[in-house]
Design a protein around this motif. Structure first.
Motif, PDB file in Angstrom:
ATOM      1  N   GLY A  82      32.947  28.492  41.773  1.00  0.00           N
ATOM      2  CA  GLY A  82      33.970  29.121  42.616  1.00  0.00           C
ATOM      3  C   GLY A  82      33.407  29.504  43.971  1.00  0.00           C
ATOM      4  O   GLY A  82      33.785  30.524  44.546  1.00  0.00           O
ATOM      5  N   ILE A 138      33.806  35.667  47.345  1.00  0.00           N
ATOM      6  CA  ILE A 138      32.488  36.177  46.946  1.00  0.00           C
ATOM      7  C   ILE A 138      31.504  35.022  46.717  1.00  0.00           C
ATOM      8  O   ILE A 138      30.344  35.088  47.150  1.00  0.00           O
ATOM      9  CB  ILE A 138      32.621  37.038  45.669  1.00  0.00           C
ATOM     10  N   ASP A 152      33.668  23.958  42.523  1.00  0.00           N
ATOM     11  CA  ASP A 152      34.980  24.585  42.736  1.00  0.00           C
ATOM     12  C   ASP A 152      36.063  23.570  42.431  1.00  0.00           C
ATOM     13  O   ASP A 152      35.905  22.380  42.712  1.00  0.00           O
ATOM     14  CB  ASP A 152      35.105  25.063  44.197  1.00  0.00           C
ATOM     15  N   TYR A 153      37.165  24.040  41.853  1.00  0.00           N
ATOM     16  CA  TYR A 153      38.254  23.084  41.620  1.00  0.00           C
ATOM     17  C   TYR A 153      39.058  22.843  42.887  1.00  0.00           C
ATOM     18  O   TYR A 153      39.848  21.917  42.946  1.00  0.00           O
ATOM     19  CB  TYR A 153      39.112  23.427  40.412  1.00  0.00           C
ATOM     20  N   CYS A 209      34.973  20.724  40.379  1.00  0.00           N
ATOM     21  CA  CYS A 209      34.813  21.067  38.966  1.00  0.00           C
ATOM     22  C   CYS A 209      35.750  22.195  38.573  1.00  0.00           C
ATOM     23  O   CYS A 209      35.832  23.219  39.245  1.00  0.00           O
ATOM     24  CB  CYS A 209      33.353  21.502  38.734  1.00  0.00           C
ATOM     25  N   ASP A 210      36.449  21.997  37.465  1.00  0.00           N
ATOM     26  CA  ASP A 210      37.245  23.074  36.866  1.00  0.00           C
ATOM     27  C   ASP A 210      36.400  23.651  35.734  1.00  0.00           C
ATOM     28  O   ASP A 210      36.176  22.985  34.716  1.00  0.00           O
ATOM     29  CB  ASP A 210      38.562  22.498  36.345  1.00  0.00           C
ATOM     30  N   VAL A 211      35.934  24.888  35.888  1.00  0.00           N
ATOM     31  CA  VAL A 211      34.999  25.444  34.897  1.00  0.00           C
ATOM     32  C   VAL A 211      35.631  25.608  33.513  1.00  0.00           C
ATOM     33  O   VAL A 211      34.916  25.731  32.522  1.00  0.00           O
ATOM     34  CB  VAL A 211      34.395  26.800  35.357  1.00  0.00           C
ATOM     35  N   ASN A 256      30.773  32.680  38.905  1.00  0.00           N
ATOM     36  CA  ASN A 256      31.624  33.478  39.794  1.00  0.00           C
ATOM     37  C   ASN A 256      33.093  33.068  39.752  1.00  0.00           C
ATOM     38  O   ASN A 256      33.955  33.893  40.046  1.00  0.00           O
ATOM     39  CB  ASN A 256      31.069  33.355  41.226  1.00  0.00           C
ATOM     40  N   ILE A 297      29.640  37.158  37.098  1.00  0.00           N
ATOM     41  CA  ILE A 297      30.454  38.071  37.897  1.00  0.00           C
ATOM     42  C   ILE A 297      31.587  38.612  37.030  1.00  0.00           C
ATOM     43  O   ILE A 297      32.520  37.881  36.669  1.00  0.00           O
ATOM     44  CB  ILE A 297      31.018  37.381  39.172  1.00  0.00           C
ATOM     45  N   SER A 298      31.472  39.881  36.707  1.00  0.00           N
ATOM     46  CA  SER A 298      32.486  40.569  35.921  1.00  0.00           C
ATOM     47  C   SER A 298      33.420  41.291  36.890  1.00  0.00           C
ATOM     48  O   SER A 298      33.740  40.770  37.967  1.00  0.00           O
ATOM     49  CB  SER A 298      31.799  41.529  34.941  1.00  0.00           C
ATOM     50  N   TYR A 302      42.622  39.868  31.975  1.00  0.00           N
ATOM     51  CA  TYR A 302      41.458  39.866  32.873  1.00  0.00           C
ATOM     52  C   TYR A 302      40.402  40.858  32.385  1.00  0.00           C
ATOM     53  O   TYR A 302      39.207  40.559  32.348  1.00  0.00           O
ATOM     54  CB  TYR A 302      41.961  40.235  34.266  1.00  0.00           C
ATOM     55  N   LYS A 339      36.634  39.985  31.318  1.00  0.00           N
ATOM     56  CA  LYS A 339      35.522  40.534  32.104  1.00  0.00           C
ATOM     57  C   LYS A 339      34.655  41.477  31.287  1.00  0.00           C
ATOM     58  O   LYS A 339      33.451  41.572  31.519  1.00  0.00           O
ATOM     59  CB  LYS A 339      36.065  41.245  33.350  1.00  0.00           C
ATOM     60  N   PRO A 379      32.061  43.868  40.466  1.00  0.00           N
ATOM     61  CA  PRO A 379      32.588  44.348  41.749  1.00  0.00           C
ATOM     62  C   PRO A 379      33.862  45.172  41.558  1.00  0.00           C
ATOM     63  O   PRO A 379      34.618  44.965  40.609  1.00  0.00           O
ATOM     64  CB  PRO A 379      32.920  43.058  42.513  1.00  0.00           C
ATOM     65  N   GLY A 380      34.079  46.083  42.484  1.00  0.00           N
ATOM     66  CA  GLY A 380      35.349  46.796  42.546  1.00  0.00           C
ATOM     67  C   GLY A 380      36.296  46.026  43.455  1.00  0.00           C
ATOM     68  O   GLY A 380      36.359  44.800  43.377  1.00  0.00           O
ATOM     69  N   ILE A 431      37.220  44.058  46.410  1.00  0.00           N
ATOM     70  CA  ILE A 431      36.475  43.306  47.420  1.00  0.00           C
ATOM     71  C   ILE A 431      37.473  42.504  48.247  1.00  0.00           C
ATOM     72  O   ILE A 431      38.393  41.875  47.699  1.00  0.00           O
ATOM     73  CB  ILE A 431      35.438  42.361  46.760  1.00  0.00           C
ATOM     74  N   THR A 434      38.907  39.828  49.524  1.00  0.00           N
ATOM     75  CA  THR A 434      39.040  38.364  49.443  1.00  0.00           C
ATOM     76  C   THR A 434      40.508  38.050  49.161  1.00  0.00           C
ATOM     77  O   THR A 434      41.322  38.961  48.987  1.00  0.00           O
ATOM     78  CB  THR A 434      38.200  37.791  48.270  1.00  0.00           C
TER      79      THR A 434
HETATM   80  N1  LIG Z   1      37.989  40.283  44.983  1.00  0.00           N
HETATM   81  C1  LIG Z   1      37.865  41.280  44.134  1.00  0.00           C
HETATM   82  O1  LIG Z   1      38.355  42.402  44.404  1.00  0.00           O
HETATM   83  C2  LIG Z   1      37.109  41.117  42.863  1.00  0.00           C
HETATM   84  C3  LIG Z   1      36.819  42.270  42.122  1.00  0.00           C
HETATM   85  C4  LIG Z   1      36.117  42.157  40.943  1.00  0.00           C
HETATM   86  C5  LIG Z   1      35.706  40.915  40.487  1.00  0.00           C
HETATM   87  N2  LIG Z   1      36.001  39.799  41.205  1.00  0.00           N
HETATM   88  C6  LIG Z   1      35.534  38.518  40.665  1.00  0.00           C
HETATM   89  O2  LIG Z   1      34.737  37.866  41.619  1.00  0.00           O
HETATM   90  C7  LIG Z   1      34.844  36.460  41.454  1.00  0.00           C
HETATM   91  C8  LIG Z   1      35.216  35.813  42.777  1.00  0.00           C
HETATM   92  O3  LIG Z   1      36.464  36.334  43.185  1.00  0.00           O
HETATM   93  P1  LIG Z   1      37.003  36.261  44.694  1.00  0.00           P
HETATM   94  O4  LIG Z   1      37.561  37.576  45.012  1.00  0.00           O
HETATM   95  O5  LIG Z   1      35.975  35.641  45.581  1.00  0.00           O
HETATM   96  O6  LIG Z   1      38.221  35.256  44.460  1.00  0.00           O
HETATM   97  P2  LIG Z   1      38.830  34.107  45.399  1.00  0.00           P
HETATM   98  O7  LIG Z   1      40.158  33.838  44.814  1.00  0.00           O
HETATM   99  O8  LIG Z   1      38.699  34.469  46.831  1.00  0.00           O
HETATM  100  O9  LIG Z   1      37.843  32.886  45.113  1.00  0.00           O
HETATM  101  C9  LIG Z   1      37.723  32.342  43.822  1.00  0.00           C
HETATM  102  C10 LIG Z   1      37.151  30.944  43.921  1.00  0.00           C
HETATM  103  O10 LIG Z   1      37.026  30.441  42.579  1.00  0.00           O
HETATM  104  C11 LIG Z   1      37.617  29.135  42.525  1.00  0.00           C
HETATM  105  N3  LIG Z   1      38.116  28.898  41.182  1.00  0.00           N
HETATM  106  C12 LIG Z   1      39.131  29.526  40.543  1.00  0.00           C
HETATM  107  N4  LIG Z   1      39.325  28.994  39.339  1.00  0.00           N
HETATM  108  C13 LIG Z   1      38.401  28.003  39.192  1.00  0.00           C
HETATM  109  C14 LIG Z   1      38.094  27.080  38.161  1.00  0.00           C
HETATM  110  N5  LIG Z   1      38.805  27.016  37.032  1.00  0.00           N
HETATM  111  N6  LIG Z   1      37.052  26.233  38.332  1.00  0.00           N
HETATM  112  C15 LIG Z   1      36.349  26.260  39.484  1.00  0.00           C
HETATM  113  N7  LIG Z   1      36.613  27.079  40.513  1.00  0.00           N
HETATM  114  C16 LIG Z   1      37.623  27.953  40.360  1.00  0.00           C
HETATM  115  C17 LIG Z   1      38.716  29.167  43.579  1.00  0.00           C
HETATM  116  O11 LIG Z   1      39.102  27.866  43.986  1.00  0.00           O
HETATM  117  C18 LIG Z   1      38.055  29.987  44.686  1.00  0.00           C
HETATM  118  O12 LIG Z   1      37.288  29.163  45.538  1.00  0.00           O
HETATM  119  C19 LIG Z   1      35.881  36.247  40.347  1.00  0.00           C
HETATM  120  O13 LIG Z   1      35.239  36.055  39.117  1.00  0.00           O
HETATM  121  C20 LIG Z   1      36.644  37.546  40.329  1.00  0.00           C
HETATM  122  O14 LIG Z   1      37.245  37.790  39.093  1.00  0.00           O
HETATM  123  C21 LIG Z   1      36.691  39.885  42.384  1.00  0.00           C
END
Ligand SMILES: NC(=O)c1ccc[n+]([C@@H]2O[C@H](COP(=O)([O-])OP(=O)(O)OC[C@H]3O[C@@H](n4cnc5c(N)ncnc54)[C@H](O)[C@@H]3O)[C@@H](O)[C@H]2O)c1
Length: 244
Positions: free
Chosen positions: A13, A18, A38-39, A60-62, A88, A138-139, A152, A156, A182-183, A185, A187
């Motif tokens: 991802g 992040i 990343d997908y 890639c789709d994880v 992540n 990444i939880s 979720y 997590k 993370p809390g 963030i 994005t």
């Molecule tokens: N943003 C927040 O507030 C926050 C808080 C706590 C945890 N997180 C965690 O941090 C991580 C990143 O989140 P983010 O905020 O950067 O999100 P985001 O949506 O900005 O980015 C997520 C990325 O993961 C990719 N992705 C999603 N599903 C996928 C899959 N099946 N296979 C491959 N790639 C995939 C997306 O295309 C994207 O590029 C996640 O695990 C999220 O749960 C985020």
């Protein structure tokens, strides 16, 4: 010598948010190569081109085990080894539990939990053989429970037990497995939270603001380099002091 000199990493991802901040930081810390899985192929490619350095964009789709197998095979072919894995990739499909559909449940579990397992399976045996490895899962602070996120939160928080178990199993082979929670963030994921709810979280947070992806990347870097060689099986909260 920088923190990741000579090391090869995979960030799932990593096309944006992040994951992209982590990949960028790894390149700045002299990583020999970073594969961004990343997908969203377009995002991953655009990111790789924008960063420069040895960034490999892999579609890639994880949640798809076969897809993950092919993606890691292509990374091993290109890099020869993987020293660091950052799990992540994640999604949200929020709903109050009494309204949550099985589709919402399955989608989140398949990406956020099964996806992590699918990727760990690809590196665990090889990291044991090479006698070195760093895995960071990444939880989320939602792991402690959050309204509208039963799916979720379940995924997590499962990562806590998964992380601590792998830490115990792999620790004797010079492999550490840790988690970052993370809390809020800043994005695209945060944009899915209604503004009123987000504002109430921010007001209740000691930091009075959301964090940046770069602030998470700093914690991930620590757990991905040898500065954390005696840190194993922990969850690092990166939430500005905010506990949901
Ligand atoms: N943003 C927040 O507030 C926050 C808080 C706590 C945890 N997180 C965690 O941090 C991580 C990143 O989140 P983010 O905020 O950067 O999100 P985001 O949506 O900005 O980015 C997520 C990325 O993961 C990719 N992705 C999603 N599903 C996928 C899959 N099946 N296979 C491959 N790639 C995939 C997306 O295309 C994207 O590029 C996640 O695990 C999220 O749960 C985020």
């Amino acid at each position: 010598m920088k923190a990741l000199s000579g090391k090869f990493a995979v960030v799932t991802g990593g096309g944006k948010g992040i994951g992209a901040a982590v990949a960028k930081r790894f390149i700045a810390e002299d990583a020999a190569g970073v594969a961004v899985l990343d997908y969203d192929w377009a995002a991953a490619r655009a990111f790789a081109e924008s960063v420069g350095g040895n960034v490999l964009a892999v579609k890639c789709d994880v949640s798809d085990r076969e897809d993950v197998g092919k993606a890691f095979a292509s990374v091993y072919k290109e890099f020869g080894r993987i020293d660091v894995l950052i799990n992540n990739a994640g999604i949200t499909r929020d709903a109050m539990y009494h309204k949550m559909t099985f589709e919402q449940w399955d989608a989140v579990i398949n990406v956020n939990l099964n996806g992590v397992n699918n990727c760990c399976v690809q590196v665990a045996a090889k990291m044991r053989e090479q006698g070195y490895g760093k895995i960071v899962n990444i939880s989320s602070s939602s792991a402690y429970g959050n309204v509208g996120q039963a799916n979720y939160s379940a995924a997590k928080s499962a990562l806590f037990g998964f992380t601590k178990t792998l830490a115990k199993e792999l620790g004797g082979k010079n492999i550490t497995v840790n988690a970052v929670a993370p809390g809020m963030i800043d994005t695209d994921m945060l944009k899915t939270i209604p503004e009123q709810v987000l504002n109430s979280f921010i007001a209740a947070s000691p930091a009075k603001r959301a964090g940046s992806p770069e602030e998470v990347a700093g914690a991930v870097l620590f757990l991905s380099c040898d500065d954390s060689s005696y840190v194993n099986g922990v969850v690092v909260d990166v939430n500005g002091g905010f506990i949901t």
